[in-house]
Design a protein around this motif. Sequence first.
Motif, PDB file in Angstrom:
ATOM      1  N   ALA A  83       7.145  -1.179   6.399  1.00 27.34           N
ATOM      2  CA  ALA A  83       7.465   0.334   6.643  1.00 27.34           C
ATOM      3  C   ALA A  83       8.543   0.733   5.364  1.00 27.34           C
ATOM      4  O   ALA A  83       9.408   0.603   6.187  1.00 27.34           O
ATOM      5  CB  ALA A  83       7.855   0.956   8.084  1.00 27.34           C
ATOM      6  N   GLY A  84       7.389   1.312   5.289  1.00 29.38           N
ATOM      7  CA  GLY A  84       8.688   2.543   4.142  1.00 29.38           C
ATOM      8  C   GLY A  84       8.295   3.733   4.224  1.00 29.38           C
ATOM      9  O   GLY A  84       6.392   4.516   4.330  1.00 29.38           O
ATOM     10  N   LEU A  85       9.213   5.343   3.811  1.00 28.28           N
ATOM     11  CA  LEU A  85       8.495   6.184   4.050  1.00 28.28           C
ATOM     12  C   LEU A  85       9.056   6.996   2.842  1.00 28.28           C
ATOM     13  O   LEU A  85       9.885   6.780   2.025  1.00 28.28           O
ATOM     14  CB  LEU A  85       9.302   7.628   4.906  1.00 28.28           C
ATOM     15  N   TYR A  86       8.420   7.353   2.207  1.00 29.32           N
ATOM     16  CA  TYR A  86       8.118   8.647   0.568  1.00 29.32           C
ATOM     17  C   TYR A  86       8.915  10.271   1.508  1.00 29.32           C
ATOM     18  O   TYR A  86       7.172  10.672   1.887  1.00 29.32           O
ATOM     19  CB  TYR A  86       7.239   8.237  -0.064  1.00 29.32           C
ATOM     20  N   MET A 118       0.673  -1.524   0.008  1.00 33.69           N
ATOM     21  CA  MET A 118      -0.183   0.175  -0.150  1.00 33.69           C
ATOM     22  C   MET A 118       0.793   1.333  -0.130  1.00 33.69           C
ATOM     23  O   MET A 118       1.981   1.191   0.762  1.00 33.69           O
ATOM     24  CB  MET A 118      -1.035  -0.104   1.793  1.00 33.69           C
ATOM     25  N   PHE A 119       0.222   2.198  -0.381  1.00 37.39           N
ATOM     26  CA  PHE A 119       0.928   3.843  -0.866  1.00 37.39           C
ATOM     27  C   PHE A 119       0.298   4.477  -0.081  1.00 37.39           C
ATOM     28  O   PHE A 119      -1.232   4.691  -0.626  1.00 37.39           O
ATOM     29  CB  PHE A 119       1.351   3.865  -1.941  1.00 37.39           C
ATOM     30  N   ILE A 120       0.471   5.095   0.774  1.00 34.76           N
ATOM     31  CA  ILE A 120      -0.817   6.045   1.141  1.00 34.76           C
ATOM     32  C   ILE A 120      -0.299   7.520   0.929  1.00 34.76           C
ATOM     33  O   ILE A 120       0.977   8.220   1.714  1.00 34.76           O
ATOM     34  CB  ILE A 120      -0.163   5.649   3.065  1.00 34.76           C
ATOM     35  N   HIS A 121      -0.952   7.910   0.707  1.00 36.47           N
ATOM     36  CA  HIS A 121      -1.089   9.684   0.013  1.00 36.47           C
ATOM     37  C   HIS A 121      -2.026  10.324   0.623  1.00 36.47           C
ATOM     38  O   HIS A 121      -2.776  10.602   0.811  1.00 36.47           O
ATOM     39  CB  HIS A 121      -0.867   9.339  -1.080  1.00 36.47           C
ATOM     40  N   PHE A 122      -1.433  10.704   1.674  1.00 35.84           N
ATOM     41  CA  PHE A 122      -1.576  11.490   2.769  1.00 35.84           C
ATOM     42  C   PHE A 122      -1.132  13.093   3.673  1.00 35.84           C
ATOM     43  O   PHE A 122      -0.064  12.443   3.604  1.00 35.84           O
ATOM     44  CB  PHE A 122      -2.744  10.433   4.096  1.00 35.84           C
ATOM     45  N   THR A 177       3.666   8.693   2.227  1.00 33.56           N
ATOM     46  CA  THR A 177       4.517  10.217   2.059  1.00 33.56           C
ATOM     47  C   THR A 177       4.507  11.047   3.501  1.00 33.56           C
ATOM     48  O   THR A 177       3.249  11.181   4.386  1.00 33.56           O
ATOM     49  CB  THR A 177       3.147  10.957   0.982  1.00 33.56           C
ATOM     50  N   ALA A 178       5.929  10.577   3.839  1.00 32.56           N
ATOM     51  CA  ALA A 178       6.288  11.749   4.969  1.00 32.56           C
ATOM     52  C   ALA A 178       6.254  13.301   4.890  1.00 32.56           C
ATOM     53  O   ALA A 178       5.505  14.222   6.142  1.00 32.56           O
ATOM     54  CB  ALA A 178       7.305  10.849   5.746  1.00 32.56           C
ATOM     55  N   LYS A 179       6.909  13.503   3.695  1.00 28.06           N
ATOM     56  CA  LYS A 179       6.200  15.425   3.300  1.00 28.06           C
ATOM     57  C   LYS A 179       6.418  15.286   1.520  1.00 28.06           C
ATOM     58  O   LYS A 179       7.034  14.104   0.730  1.00 28.06           O
ATOM     59  CB  LYS A 179       7.539  15.696   3.304  1.00 28.06           C
ATOM     60  N   HIS A 180       5.034  15.460   1.471  1.00 26.83           N
ATOM     61  CA  HIS A 180       5.240  15.916  -0.223  1.00 26.83           C
ATOM     62  C   HIS A 180       5.234  17.103  -0.714  1.00 26.83           C
ATOM     63  O   HIS A 180       5.833  18.226   0.257  1.00 26.83           O
ATOM     64  CB  HIS A 180       3.764  15.441  -0.757  1.00 26.83           C
ATOM     65  N   CYS A 181       5.025  17.182  -1.781  1.00 29.71           N
ATOM     66  CA  CYS A 181       5.119  18.740  -2.827  1.00 29.71           C
ATOM     67  C   CYS A 181       5.143  20.375  -2.248  1.00 29.71           C
ATOM     68  O   CYS A 181       5.656  21.039  -2.487  1.00 29.71           O
ATOM     69  CB  CYS A 181       4.916  18.755  -4.077  1.00 29.71           C
ATOM     70  N   SER A 182       4.053  19.682  -1.015  1.00 31.95           N
ATOM     71  CA  SER A 182       3.693  21.826  -0.310  1.00 31.95           C
ATOM     72  C   SER A 182       4.428  21.580   0.796  1.00 31.95           C
ATOM     73  O   SER A 182       4.898  22.634   1.754  1.00 31.95           O
ATOM     74  CB  SER A 182       2.012  21.022   1.112  1.00 31.95           C
ATOM     75  N   GLY A 183       6.011  20.655   0.663  1.00 33.41           N
ATOM     76  CA  GLY A 183       6.312  20.840   2.406  1.00 33.41           C
ATOM     77  C   GLY A 183       5.794  21.041   3.481  1.00 33.41           C
ATOM     78  O   GLY A 183       7.328  20.705   4.778  1.00 33.41           O
TER      79      GLY A 183
END
Length: 200
Positions: free
Chosen positions: A164-167, A72-76, A121-127
Motif C-alpha cells: 500500500a502507498g498513499l499520495y 496501480m495508482f488510484i485517483h479518486f 490519492t488520500a488528499k488531492h488539490c481540492s483539499g
Amino acid sequence: MTKRGHKSKMQNNTRRAFLKSSAFGVGALLGSSIIGTSSATTRDVSESLKEKGEQRLSLEKLEAWEDWKYGMFIHFGLSTFVGKEVPYGYDSPLEYAPDHLDVDQWVRVAKDSGMKYAVLTAKHCSGHCLWPSKCTDYTVENSGNKTDVVLKFINACKRYDVKAGLYYNCTDTHHKFGSGTLLDLKPSPVSNTYPKGIES
C-alpha cells in the motif's frame, strides 16, 4: 610579462582549475575510476546527501520498488464528483457522495491483475481528505459518504498482500493558509458559490 600575458595566464589557470574541479565532481558523483576518484569519495558524497536531510530513497529501496514492476495508482476523491481535475476548494464536502463504494474491489482487481502495489490519492488539490482527519473538517466525515477510504484501502491491501502507498498533496485550493489563487475569481460550477469576500 605584460599585463595582458598575465591576464591570459590567469584565465588559463582558472579554466584549468575549473576543469579539474568539474572532472573531480563528476567522478565523485559517478564513482568513475577513469577520472581517478576513489570509492571513498563516492561514499563521502553519499553520506553528505544523507546528512543534508535528502528525501530520496536509498538505491536499494528504489531498486526494490522497480522490482515490483506493476502497480496501480488510484485517483479518486472530490474531483470525481464535481467534474474538475482541479476543484476550486470551496465545493461542499457533501458533493462527495459515492453510492456504491467498494474499496476492497479496487485492491482485488490489482491483485488479480498481478499488481504488486497500489497507491491511493488520500488528499488531492481540492483539499478534501478521504479519511476523518482531526486537522480539518473538509473530510469524508462531513461528506455524503462517511467511509474512511484510507483505512479500507490499507486493510484491503493487507488482506490481498498488495503493498500500500498513499499520495498526499501538501498544497491545495481549500487550505490556502492565507494565499489566494486565480480560482478564487470563479464560482464553483456545482454549487455556484464564490469564496468569502467575492460577490457575483
